[in-house]
Design a protein around this motif. Structure first.
Motif, PDB file in Angstrom:
ATOM      1  N   VAL A 155       0.841  -1.206   0.000  1.00  0.00           N
ATOM      2  CA  VAL A 155       0.000   0.000   0.000  1.00  0.00           C
ATOM      3  C   VAL A 155       0.870   1.248   0.000  1.00  0.00           C
ATOM      4  CG1 VAL A 155      -1.968  -1.048   1.209  1.00  0.00           C
ATOM      5  CG2 VAL A 155      -0.128   0.011   2.539  1.00  0.00           C
ATOM      6  N   LYS A 156       0.250   2.364  -0.376  1.00  0.00           N
ATOM      7  CA  LYS A 156       0.920   3.653  -0.280  1.00  0.00           C
ATOM      8  C   LYS A 156       0.820   4.132   1.168  1.00  0.00           C
ATOM      9  CE  LYS A 156       1.793   5.218  -4.360  1.00  0.00           C
ATOM     10  NZ  LYS A 156       0.787   6.077  -4.845  1.00  0.00           N
ATOM     11  N   THR A 157       1.834   4.867   1.603  1.00  0.00           N
ATOM     12  CA  THR A 157       1.764   5.427   2.959  1.00  0.00           C
ATOM     13  C   THR A 157       1.908   6.952   2.930  1.00  0.00           C
ATOM     14  OG1 THR A 157       4.129   5.070   3.200  1.00  0.00           O
ATOM     15  CG2 THR A 157       2.691   3.353   4.073  1.00  0.00           C
ATOM     16  N   ASN A 212       8.657   1.059  -6.925  1.00  0.00           N
ATOM     17  CA  ASN A 212       9.096  -0.266  -6.440  1.00  0.00           C
ATOM     18  C   ASN A 212       7.944  -1.255  -6.264  1.00  0.00           C
ATOM     19  OD1 ASN A 212       7.856   0.121  -3.923  1.00  0.00           O
ATOM     20  ND2 ASN A 212       9.745   0.635  -2.865  1.00  0.00           N
ATOM     21  N   ARG A 213       6.689  -0.821  -6.499  1.00  0.00           N
ATOM     22  CA  ARG A 213       5.561  -1.705  -6.143  1.00  0.00           C
ATOM     23  C   ARG A 213       5.527  -3.005  -6.954  1.00  0.00           C
ATOM     24  NH1 ARG A 213       1.076   2.853  -7.768  1.00  0.00           N
ATOM     25  NH2 ARG A 213       1.913   3.227  -9.825  1.00  0.00           N
ATOM     26  N   ILE A 214       5.821  -2.933  -8.268  1.00  0.00           N
ATOM     27  CA  ILE A 214       5.752  -4.166  -9.073  1.00  0.00           C
ATOM     28  C   ILE A 214       6.864  -5.123  -8.647  1.00  0.00           C
ATOM     29  CG2 ILE A 214       5.988  -5.110 -11.416  1.00  0.00           C
ATOM     30  CD1 ILE A 214       4.352  -2.742 -12.418  1.00  0.00           C
ATOM     31  N   ALA A 246      -2.732   0.035  -4.252  1.00  0.00           N
ATOM     32  CA  ALA A 246      -1.814   1.165  -4.103  1.00  0.00           C
ATOM     33  C   ALA A 246      -2.034   2.238  -5.168  1.00  0.00           C
ATOM     34  CB  ALA A 246      -0.375   0.641  -4.147  1.00  0.00           C
ATOM     35  N   THR A 247      -3.255   2.754  -5.252  1.00  0.00           N
ATOM     36  CA  THR A 247      -3.612   3.792  -6.249  1.00  0.00           C
ATOM     37  C   THR A 247      -3.055   3.442  -7.627  1.00  0.00           C
ATOM     38  OG1 THR A 247      -1.680   5.231  -5.806  1.00  0.00           O
ATOM     39  CG2 THR A 247      -3.683   5.682  -4.534  1.00  0.00           C
ATOM     40  N   MET A 248      -3.059   2.174  -7.950  1.00  0.00           N
ATOM     41  CA  MET A 248      -2.392   1.739  -9.176  1.00  0.00           C
ATOM     42  C   MET A 248      -3.377   1.649 -10.334  1.00  0.00           C
ATOM     43  SD  MET A 248       0.186  -1.368  -9.548  1.00  0.00           S
ATOM     44  CE  MET A 248       0.986  -1.774 -11.075  1.00  0.00           C
ATOM     45  N   SER A 249      -3.102   2.414 -11.383  1.00  0.00           N
ATOM     46  CA  SER A 249      -3.997   2.436 -12.541  1.00  0.00           C
ATOM     47  C   SER A 249      -3.742   1.245 -13.451  1.00  0.00           C
ATOM     48  CB  SER A 249      -3.757   3.691 -13.375  1.00  0.00           C
ATOM     49  OG  SER A 249      -3.823   4.832 -12.586  1.00  0.00           O
ATOM     50  N   VAL A 250      -4.830   0.778 -14.052  1.00  0.00           N
ATOM     51  CA  VAL A 250      -4.723  -0.276 -15.066  1.00  0.00           C
ATOM     52  C   VAL A 250      -4.240   0.389 -16.355  1.00  0.00           C
ATOM     53  CG1 VAL A 250      -6.034  -1.966 -16.414  1.00  0.00           C
ATOM     54  CG2 VAL A 250      -6.736  -1.424 -14.059  1.00  0.00           C
ATOM     55  N   GLN A 302       0.312  -1.226 -20.804  1.00  0.00           N
ATOM     56  CA  GLN A 302       1.716  -1.563 -20.572  1.00  0.00           C
ATOM     57  C   GLN A 302       1.859  -2.422 -19.304  1.00  0.00           C
ATOM     58  OE1 GLN A 302       4.268   1.742 -19.738  1.00  0.00           O
ATOM     59  NE2 GLN A 302       5.859   1.000 -21.124  1.00  0.00           N
ATOM     60  N   ARG A 303       1.186  -2.013 -18.229  1.00  0.00           N
ATOM     61  CA  ARG A 303       1.277  -2.774 -16.971  1.00  0.00           C
ATOM     62  C   ARG A 303       0.629  -4.143 -17.095  1.00  0.00           C
ATOM     63  NH1 ARG A 303      -0.158   2.335 -13.074  1.00  0.00           N
ATOM     64  NH2 ARG A 303       1.923   3.252 -13.053  1.00  0.00           N
ATOM     65  N   LYS A 304      -0.406  -4.230 -17.958  1.00  0.00           N
ATOM     66  CA  LYS A 304      -1.083  -5.522 -18.120  1.00  0.00           C
ATOM     67  C   LYS A 304      -0.177  -6.589 -18.714  1.00  0.00           C
ATOM     68  CE  LYS A 304      -5.760  -4.159 -19.162  1.00  0.00           C
ATOM     69  NZ  LYS A 304      -6.695  -4.213 -20.261  1.00  0.00           N
ATOM     70  N   GLY A 353       7.723   6.396 -11.884  1.00  0.00           N
ATOM     71  CA  GLY A 353       6.969   5.142 -11.955  1.00  0.00           C
ATOM     72  C   GLY A 353       5.474   5.341 -12.071  1.00  0.00           C
ATOM     73  N   SER A 354       5.010   6.597 -12.037  1.00  0.00           N
ATOM     74  CA  SER A 354       3.567   6.850 -12.112  1.00  0.00           C
ATOM     75  C   SER A 354       3.147   6.999 -13.576  1.00  0.00           C
ATOM     76  CB  SER A 354       3.215   8.113 -11.336  1.00  0.00           C
ATOM     77  OG  SER A 354       3.808   9.232 -11.964  1.00  0.00           O
ATOM     78  N   THR A 355       1.840   6.907 -13.806  1.00  0.00           N
ATOM     79  CA  THR A 355       1.333   7.067 -15.174  1.00  0.00           C
ATOM     80  C   THR A 355       1.570   8.494 -15.666  1.00  0.00           C
ATOM     81  OG1 THR A 355      -0.799   7.325 -14.082  1.00  0.00           O
ATOM     82  CG2 THR A 355      -0.433   5.267 -15.267  1.00  0.00           C
ATOM     83  N   SER A 356       1.627   9.468 -14.748  1.00  0.00           N
ATOM     84  CA  SER A 356       1.840  10.849 -15.208  1.00  0.00           C
ATOM     85  C   SER A 356       3.240  11.022 -15.790  1.00  0.00           C
ATOM     86  CB  SER A 356       1.567  11.858 -14.092  1.00  0.00           C
ATOM     87  OG  SER A 356       2.056  11.406 -12.883  1.00  0.00           O
ATOM     88  N   THR A 388       8.476  10.208  -3.933  1.00  0.00           N
ATOM     89  CA  THR A 388       7.209  10.203  -3.199  1.00  0.00           C
ATOM     90  C   THR A 388       6.423  11.486  -3.490  1.00  0.00           C
ATOM     91  OG1 THR A 388       8.073  11.363  -1.269  1.00  0.00           O
ATOM     92  CG2 THR A 388       8.333   8.966  -1.274  1.00  0.00           C
ATOM     93  N   TYR A 389       5.125  11.445  -3.161  1.00  0.00           N
ATOM     94  CA  TYR A 389       4.282  12.624  -3.388  1.00  0.00           C
ATOM     95  C   TYR A 389       4.633  13.799  -2.461  1.00  0.00           C
ATOM     96  CZ  TYR A 389       1.821  10.127  -6.957  1.00  0.00           C
ATOM     97  OH  TYR A 389       1.549   9.478  -8.121  1.00  0.00           O
ATOM     98  N   PRO A 390       4.889  13.572  -1.181  1.00  0.00           N
ATOM     99  CA  PRO A 390       5.280  14.716  -0.341  1.00  0.00           C
ATOM    100  C   PRO A 390       6.555  15.407  -0.851  1.00  0.00           C
ATOM    101  CG  PRO A 390       4.649  12.872   1.030  1.00  0.00           C
ATOM    102  CD  PRO A 390       4.679  12.358  -0.375  1.00  0.00           C
ATOM    103  N   ALA A 436      -0.230  14.771 -11.533  1.00  0.00           N
ATOM    104  CA  ALA A 436      -0.500  13.509 -10.828  1.00  0.00           C
ATOM    105  C   ALA A 436      -2.007  13.261 -10.870  1.00  0.00           C
ATOM    106  CB  ALA A 436      -0.024  13.602  -9.377  1.00  0.00           C
ATOM    107  N   ASP A 437      -2.464  12.195 -10.223  1.00  0.00           N
ATOM    108  CA  ASP A 437      -3.906  11.915 -10.193  1.00  0.00           C
ATOM    109  C   ASP A 437      -4.627  13.001  -9.391  1.00  0.00           C
ATOM    110  OD1 ASP A 437      -3.245   9.682 -11.550  1.00  0.00           O
ATOM    111  OD2 ASP A 437      -3.784   8.259  -9.987  1.00  0.00           O
ATOM    112  N   ASP A 438      -5.812  13.411  -9.894  1.00  0.00           N
ATOM    113  CA  ASP A 438      -6.582  14.464  -9.217  1.00  0.00           C
ATOM    114  C   ASP A 438      -6.863  14.125  -7.754  1.00  0.00           C
ATOM    115  OD1 ASP A 438      -8.332  12.399  -9.908  1.00  0.00           O
ATOM    116  OD2 ASP A 438      -9.730  13.678 -11.032  1.00  0.00           O
TER     117      ASP A 438
HETATM  118  N1  GLU Z   1      -2.593   6.091 -10.537  1.00  0.00           N
HETATM  119  C1  GLU Z   1      -1.330   6.492 -11.022  1.00  0.00           C
HETATM  120  C2  GLU Z   1      -0.422   5.315 -11.257  1.00  0.00           C
HETATM  121  O1  GLU Z   1      -0.818   4.207 -11.081  1.00  0.00           O
HETATM  122  C3  GLU Z   1      -0.663   7.485 -10.112  1.00  0.00           C
HETATM  123  C4  GLU Z   1      -0.739   7.171  -8.665  1.00  0.00           C
HETATM  124  C5  GLU Z   1       0.475   6.464  -8.217  1.00  0.00           C
HETATM  125  O2  GLU Z   1       1.543   6.935  -8.503  1.00  0.00           O
HETATM  126  O3  GLU Z   1       0.329   5.456  -7.569  1.00  0.00           O
HETATM  127  O4  GLU Z   1       0.671   5.481 -11.673  1.00  0.00           O
END
Ligand code: GLU
Length: 262
Positions: free
Chosen positions: A43-45, A90-92, A105-109, A112-114, A154-157, A175-177, A193-195
């Motif tokens: 998970v994200k912290t 590092n999540r994958i 972990a706020t992970m978008s489908v 590429q990731r599929k 590593g984010s989709t943005s 990290t986001y912070p 980043a994600d809204d």
């Molecule tokens: N949802 C987007 C992603 O999976 C951004 C959020 C994140 O970084 O976890 O990359």
């Protein structure tokens, strides 16, 4: 005596066979989790309101609640879950190395990731947006050409900005912070980043503003290892999530965390 010996022998053979059967089942992820009695979730912290620490250092958020709900469905108690912090970059790796059973972990489908992981039914829909300083003249993605933008590695943005705004200078953070602190410190003109993640910053800090445009659709889903062993777990979690959707339990959770967007 011989008869007794034969009975013991048969009993042992039986044990060996049962043992073999168990070994096969043990390889299956769902059975492994059930035998362990604990679900291990990446998970994200640092991502409010999905996974973050409150003032008392309790890990809370929408993804955290979802993980607890799933633990209850699988193991009978929401306490039977262990959280492992992950970042977008590092999540994958943590999933592949079996440090965690699944990622929530706020992970978008994405397509590429599929290629690398499997995803559940989506449990939330976000979209990419841009955060700028209050007095900024950046108004859209296009107006970023020749300027600089902050992303989290590593984010989709990161991918979106590289593909769609040639010539933009990209500053990456882990990290986001850290990324938000860099925007505040004027290290770049904008942060993308994600809204859902940026809302939190925009609401609590009047020196920044969230632009109205959305540049993508980001369906969040649980990620699994792409393997035969995870199939049963995937099927089970899809049932849990679909039931949460039809019973409006998921909607209730979204309202709780202020991210319900009908
Ligand atoms: N949802 C987007 C992603 O999976 C951004 C959020 C994140 O970084 O976890 O990359």
């Amino acid at each position: 005596m011989i008869k007794k010996f034969a009975i013991v022998l048969m009993f042992c053979a039986g044990l060996i066979f049962t043992g073999c059967g168990k070994k096969e089942a043990f390889n299956d992820d769902l059975t492994t989790i059930q035998q362990r009695g604990e679900l291990i979730v990446g998970v994200k912290t640092d991502t409010k309101p999905f996974g973050y620490y409150d003032e008392k250092r309790n890990l809370i958020g929408y993804d955290i609640d979802l993980a607890k709900y799933i633990a209850k469905a699988l193991l009978g108690s929401e306490k039977r879950v262990k959280f492992v912090p992950v970042t977008p970059s590092n999540r994958i790796m943590k999933l592949e190395s079996k440090e965690v059973d699944v990622l929530i972990a706020t992970m978008s489908v994405t397509n590429q990731r599929k290629q690398i992981v499997n995803f559940s039914t989506p449990y939330y829909m976000a979209g990419q947006a841009m955060l700028v300083r209050e007095n900024s003249n950046v108004t859209s993605l296009k107006s970023l050409a020749g300027k600089s933008v902050i992303i989290v590695f590593g984010s989709t943005s990161e991918k979106n900005i590289r593909d769609n705004v040639p010539g933009v200078v990209i500053l990456g953070y882990r990290t986001y912070p850290e990324a938000f602190a860099a925007l505040k410190a004027k290290k770049a003109d904008a942060m993308i980043a994600d809204d859902t993640i940026l809302w939190g910053y925009a609401l609590s800090d009047k020196t920044v503003k969230l632009l109205p445009e959305r540049y993508s659709q980001e369906p969040y889903a649980v990620a699994f290892r792409k393997s035969e062993e995870s199939k049963k777990l995937e099927t089970k979690l899809d049932i849990v999530i679909n039931t949460m959707i039809s019973s409006r339990q998921l909607e209730k959770l979204q309202k709780k965390w202020g991210i319900f967007n009908p």
